[in-house]
Design a protein around this motif. Structure first.
Motif, PDB file in Angstrom:
ATOM      1  N   LYS A  11      -4.921  -0.726  13.684  1.00 51.17           N
ATOM      2  CA  LYS A  11      -5.805   0.466  13.993  1.00 51.17           C
ATOM      3  C   LYS A  11      -6.065   0.818  15.499  1.00 51.17           C
ATOM      4  O   LYS A  11      -5.956   2.015  16.130  1.00 51.17           O
ATOM      5  N   HIS A  12      -6.527  -0.243  16.254  1.00 52.39           N
ATOM      6  CA  HIS A  12      -6.736  -0.150  17.377  1.00 52.39           C
ATOM      7  C   HIS A  12      -5.510   0.306  18.443  1.00 52.39           C
ATOM      8  O   HIS A  12      -5.616   1.034  19.512  1.00 52.39           O
ATOM      9  N   LEU A  13      -4.333  -0.208  17.815  1.00 48.95           N
ATOM     10  CA  LEU A  13      -3.112   0.201  18.646  1.00 48.95           C
ATOM     11  C   LEU A  13      -2.519   1.695  18.330  1.00 48.95           C
ATOM     12  O   LEU A  13      -1.692   1.912  18.805  1.00 48.95           O
ATOM     13  N   GLY A  14      -3.304   2.151  17.400  1.00 49.53           N
ATOM     14  CA  GLY A  14      -2.835   3.503  17.029  1.00 49.53           C
ATOM     15  C   GLY A  14      -1.989   3.538  15.789  1.00 49.53           C
ATOM     16  O   GLY A  14      -1.571   4.716  15.729  1.00 49.53           O
ATOM     17  N   VAL A  15      -2.113   2.867  15.147  1.00 50.80           N
ATOM     18  CA  VAL A  15      -1.293   2.869  13.792  1.00 50.80           C
ATOM     19  C   VAL A  15      -1.973   3.747  12.914  1.00 50.80           C
ATOM     20  O   VAL A  15      -3.096   3.530  12.341  1.00 50.80           O
ATOM     21  N   SER A  16      -1.371   4.888  12.338  1.00 45.41           N
ATOM     22  CA  SER A  16      -1.791   5.686  11.374  1.00 45.41           C
ATOM     23  C   SER A  16      -1.667   5.509  10.027  1.00 45.41           C
ATOM     24  O   SER A  16      -2.191   6.055   9.010  1.00 45.41           O
ATOM     25  N   LEU A  17      -0.378   5.061   9.667  1.00 46.31           N
ATOM     26  CA  LEU A  17       0.147   4.862   8.230  1.00 46.31           C
ATOM     27  C   LEU A  17       0.691   3.328   8.142  1.00 46.31           C
ATOM     28  O   LEU A  17       1.386   2.984   9.192  1.00 46.31           O
ATOM     29  N   ILE A  18       0.794   2.756   6.980  1.00 42.95           N
ATOM     30  CA  ILE A  18       1.229   1.625   6.534  1.00 42.95           C
ATOM     31  C   ILE A  18       2.014   1.611   5.364  1.00 42.95           C
ATOM     32  O   ILE A  18       1.284   1.800   4.350  1.00 42.95           O
ATOM     33  N   THR A  19       3.458   1.400   5.430  1.00 43.75           N
ATOM     34  CA  THR A  19       4.096   1.287   4.100  1.00 43.75           C
ATOM     35  C   THR A  19       3.902  -0.088   3.758  1.00 43.75           C
ATOM     36  O   THR A  19       4.189  -1.095   4.365  1.00 43.75           O
ATOM     37  N   LEU A  20       3.386  -0.499   2.306  1.00 43.69           N
ATOM     38  CA  LEU A  20       2.753  -1.562   2.118  1.00 43.69           C
ATOM     39  C   LEU A  20       3.658  -2.836   2.034  1.00 43.69           C
ATOM     40  O   LEU A  20       3.355  -4.036   2.271  1.00 43.69           O
ATOM     41  N   THR A  21       4.942  -2.565   1.534  1.00 42.21           N
ATOM     42  CA  THR A  21       5.894  -3.349   1.665  1.00 42.21           C
ATOM     43  C   THR A  21       7.254  -2.861   2.099  1.00 42.21           C
ATOM     44  O   THR A  21       7.312  -1.698   2.100  1.00 42.21           O
ATOM     45  N   TRP A  22       8.400  -3.762   2.482  1.00 36.16           N
ATOM     46  CA  TRP A  22       9.594  -3.347   2.450  1.00 36.16           C
ATOM     47  C   TRP A  22      10.313  -3.757   1.034  1.00 36.16           C
ATOM     48  O   TRP A  22       9.383  -3.676  -0.048  1.00 36.16           O
ATOM     49  N   ASN A  23      11.505  -4.073   0.988  1.00 35.15           N
ATOM     50  CA  ASN A  23      11.937  -4.653  -0.426  1.00 35.15           C
ATOM     51  C   ASN A  23      11.554  -5.690  -0.943  1.00 35.15           C
ATOM     52  O   ASN A  23      11.560  -5.919  -2.148  1.00 35.15           O
ATOM     53  N   GLY A  24      11.017  -6.677  -0.149  1.00 33.31           N
ATOM     54  CA  GLY A  24      10.886  -7.842  -0.768  1.00 33.31           C
ATOM     55  C   GLY A  24       9.623  -8.246  -0.930  1.00 33.31           C
ATOM     56  O   GLY A  24       8.527  -7.172  -1.194  1.00 33.31           O
ATOM     57  N   ARG A  25       8.878  -9.503  -1.258  1.00 31.85           N
ATOM     58  CA  ARG A  25       7.470  -9.789  -1.258  1.00 31.85           C
ATOM     59  C   ARG A  25       6.862 -10.274  -0.246  1.00 31.85           C
ATOM     60  O   ARG A  25       7.379 -10.960   0.794  1.00 31.85           O
ATOM     61  N   CYS A  26       5.580  -9.444  -0.064  1.00 30.58           N
ATOM     62  CA  CYS A  26       4.824  -9.991   1.132  1.00 30.58           C
ATOM     63  C   CYS A  26       3.375 -10.361   0.831  1.00 30.58           C
ATOM     64  O   CYS A  26       3.083 -10.253  -0.356  1.00 30.58           O
ATOM     65  N   GLU A  27       2.575 -10.516   1.705  1.00 29.99           N
ATOM     66  CA  GLU A  27       1.074 -11.065   1.282  1.00 29.99           C
ATOM     67  C   GLU A  27       0.459  -9.736   0.537  1.00 29.99           C
ATOM     68  O   GLU A  27      -0.506 -10.111  -0.066  1.00 29.99           O
ATOM     69  N   ALA A  28       0.759  -8.230   0.549  1.00 28.14           N
ATOM     70  CA  ALA A  28       0.325  -7.467  -0.036  1.00 28.14           C
ATOM     71  C   ALA A  28       0.576  -7.194  -1.738  1.00 28.14           C
ATOM     72  O   ALA A  28       0.050  -6.661  -2.316  1.00 28.14           O
ATOM     73  N   GLY A  29       1.886  -7.759  -1.727  1.00 24.86           N
ATOM     74  CA  GLY A  29       2.379  -7.466  -3.216  1.00 24.86           C
ATOM     75  C   GLY A  29       3.895  -7.636  -3.381  1.00 24.86           C
ATOM     76  O   GLY A  29       4.757  -8.080  -2.116  1.00 24.86           O
ATOM     77  N   ASP A  30       4.606  -7.091  -4.134  1.00 30.95           N
ATOM     78  CA  ASP A  30       6.002  -7.183  -4.531  1.00 30.95           C
ATOM     79  C   ASP A  30       6.548  -5.621  -4.040  1.00 30.95           C
ATOM     80  O   ASP A  30       6.214  -4.493  -4.406  1.00 30.95           O
ATOM     81  N   GLY A  31       7.842  -5.731  -3.365  1.00 30.31           N
ATOM     82  CA  GLY A  31       8.678  -4.354  -3.035  1.00 30.31           C
ATOM     83  C   GLY A  31       9.660  -4.283  -4.154  1.00 30.31           C
ATOM     84  O   GLY A  31       9.722  -5.175  -5.170  1.00 30.31           O
ATOM     85  N   CYS A  32      10.100  -3.093  -4.147  1.00 27.64           N
ATOM     86  CA  CYS A  32      11.163  -2.788  -5.205  1.00 27.64           C
ATOM     87  C   CYS A  32      12.373  -3.610  -5.401  1.00 27.64           C
ATOM     88  O   CYS A  32      13.104  -3.609  -6.573  1.00 27.64           O
ATOM     89  N   GLY A  33      12.593  -4.428  -4.646  1.00 24.54           N
ATOM     90  CA  GLY A  33      14.034  -5.308  -4.690  1.00 24.54           C
ATOM     91  C   GLY A  33      13.555  -6.693  -5.202  1.00 24.54           C
ATOM     92  O   GLY A  33      14.505  -7.621  -5.170  1.00 24.54           O
ATOM     93  N   VAL A  34      12.413  -6.928  -5.413  1.00 22.02           N
ATOM     94  CA  VAL A  34      12.010  -8.454  -5.954  1.00 22.02           C
ATOM     95  C   VAL A  34      12.319  -8.360  -7.571  1.00 22.02           C
ATOM     96  O   VAL A  34      11.698  -7.436  -8.476  1.00 22.02           O
ATOM     97  N   PRO A  35      13.170  -9.479  -8.032  1.00 22.04           N
ATOM     98  CA  PRO A  35      13.735  -9.453  -9.559  1.00 22.04           C
ATOM     99  C   PRO A  35      12.113  -9.701 -10.161  1.00 22.04           C
ATOM    100  O   PRO A  35      11.402 -10.406 -10.071  1.00 22.04           O
ATOM    101  N   GLY A  36      12.178  -8.798 -11.419  1.00 19.75           N
ATOM    102  CA  GLY A  36      10.688  -9.068 -12.280  1.00 19.75           C
ATOM    103  C   GLY A  36       9.459  -8.668 -11.447  1.00 19.75           C
ATOM    104  O   GLY A  36       8.516  -9.441 -11.648  1.00 19.75           O
ATOM    105  N   ALA A  37       9.674  -7.739 -10.463  1.00 22.92           N
ATOM    106  CA  ALA A  37       8.359  -7.520  -9.498  1.00 22.92           C
ATOM    107  C   ALA A  37       7.167  -7.287 -10.200  1.00 22.92           C
ATOM    108  O   ALA A  37       6.938  -6.558 -11.039  1.00 22.92           O
ATOM    109  N   GLY A  38       6.093  -7.808  -9.790  1.00 24.77           N
ATOM    110  CA  GLY A  38       4.727  -7.753 -10.078  1.00 24.77           C
ATOM    111  C   GLY A  38       4.272  -6.360  -9.219  1.00 24.77           C
ATOM    112  O   GLY A  38       4.793  -5.712  -8.412  1.00 24.77           O
ATOM    113  N   GLY A  39       2.886  -6.453  -9.181  1.00 24.97           N
ATOM    114  CA  GLY A  39       2.202  -5.437  -8.369  1.00 24.97           C
ATOM    115  C   GLY A  39       1.597  -5.783  -7.076  1.00 24.97           C
ATOM    116  O   GLY A  39       2.071  -6.732  -6.438  1.00 24.97           O
ATOM    117  N   LEU A  40       0.255  -5.392  -6.819  1.00 24.96           N
ATOM    118  CA  LEU A  40      -0.397  -5.758  -5.576  1.00 24.96           C
ATOM    119  C   LEU A  40      -1.244  -6.937  -5.889  1.00 24.96           C
ATOM    120  O   LEU A  40      -1.518  -7.430  -6.968  1.00 24.96           O
TER     121      LEU A  40
END
Length: 308
Positions: free
Chosen positions: A119-148
């Motif tokens: 936020k301090h650096l000026g980020v206005s928008l965050i796409t929560l995931t790319w295609n894979g899994r990250c700390e926030a949840g599963d992207g659309c490319g994860v087999p049997g994907a879960g949620g947040l």
């Protein structure tokens, strides 16, 4: 004409290819936006799914610093907009506007403190995931994907409090509905097309689109060949997706999220100056007022209302 684009990967490509923002051989350069009366672009820092933890945060900071240097070199041409007031003032002055986003919240390395840093650096928008899994949840490319994850839900809520825009493009379907339940402010799909028109995993179902409409969000039409219909996709396919979304009540939420420099775009729409051709086609098909809403007004109104 006016042109507001919700997503491109040009800032990341400039960093990776050590080229300038003003003049380059990419899909987008500042000099090739001069034909637009008003122009605003959300520039994404994209993270591949092999970047996680401290490495991801360091990469985000490095690309952001490079982008800041490029904006400083071109301060007479483009204004960096952190807030709604910045955006409104830039548009009123007839200057070009640049906003900053993150494509993949892995950049935050699972830390809410890093959200405050972004936020301090000026980020206005965050796409929560790319295609894979990250700390926030599963992207659309994860087999049997879960949620947040619990962190993902906390991230959505804290972004709402900070008036940063939550973006569900690339997110799994379960993750989308987790966002819909957790969010207290409108959210966006910055660069996604219609799954009813093209059944790609990256596209939105009709129910997802209706949810965004109901909450007063925003959906950016993606120019990626694969999401539009596959090989040979053209501007006519963009019209098909737009037509479907408009029939679902999207006249006030539909925008453009080109994905320039992050995809193989549809034939004839591979460079920023060619978007004027798409605007004319939309105007011919749906009327000038609708085309202007898609290309400028919906996105501008949304960011003017929902940014801090």
């Amino acid at each position: 004409m006016n042109y507001f684009d919700l997503h491109c990967d040009t800032a990341t490509e400039c960093f990776q290819k050590h080229c300038g923002l003003a003049k380059n051989d990419l899909a987008l350069s500042l000099e090739r936006t001069a034909g637009y009366e008003k122009w605003a672009q959300v520039f994404a820092v994209w993270l591949d799914d092999d970047l996680r933890g401290g490495r991801a945060f360091h990469y985000f900071r490095t690309v952001t610093a490079y982008f800041a240097e490029e904006l400083a070199k071109n301060r007479e041409t483009v204004s960096f907009c952190r807030t709604a007031a910045d955006l409104k003032n830039t548009a009123q002055a007839g200057r070009r506007a640049a906003l900053l986003s993150i494509e993949g919240s892995a950049a935050l390395a699972g830390s809410i403190q890093h959200l405050y840093d972004a936020k301090h650096l000026g980020v206005s928008l965050i796409t929560l995931t790319w295609n894979g899994r990250c700390e926030a949840g599963d992207g659309c490319g994860v087999p049997g994907a879960g949620g947040l994850t619990p962190f993902g839900k906390e991230l959505v809520q804290e972004m709402n409090r900070l008036r940063m825009i939550v973006d569900v493009s690339h997110l799994s379907e379960q993750g989308f509905w987790d966002v819909a339940r957790a969010a207290r402010r409108p959210f966006v799909a910055s660069h996604s097309d219609s799954k009813a028109v093209c059944g790609h995993r990256r596209n939105l179902t009709d129910d997802q689109f209706r949810e965004i409409v109901k909450d007063g969000g925003l959906v950016g039409l993606n120019l990626c060949t694969d999401f539009l219909g596959g090989n040979g996709a053209s501007a006519q396919d963009v019209l098909r997706h737009a037509d479907h979304f408009l029939h679902l009540g999207g006249e006030n939420v539909l925008a453009v999220g080109s994905d320039f420099d992050g995809c193989t775009p549809a034939e004839g729409l591979d460079r920023v100056e060619k978007m004027a051709d798409l605007s004319r086609l939309l105007s011919d098909e749906f009327g000038k007022e609708t085309a202007e809403r898609i290309f400028w007004e919906n996105a501008f109104d949304f960011f003017a209302k929902n940014l801090s």
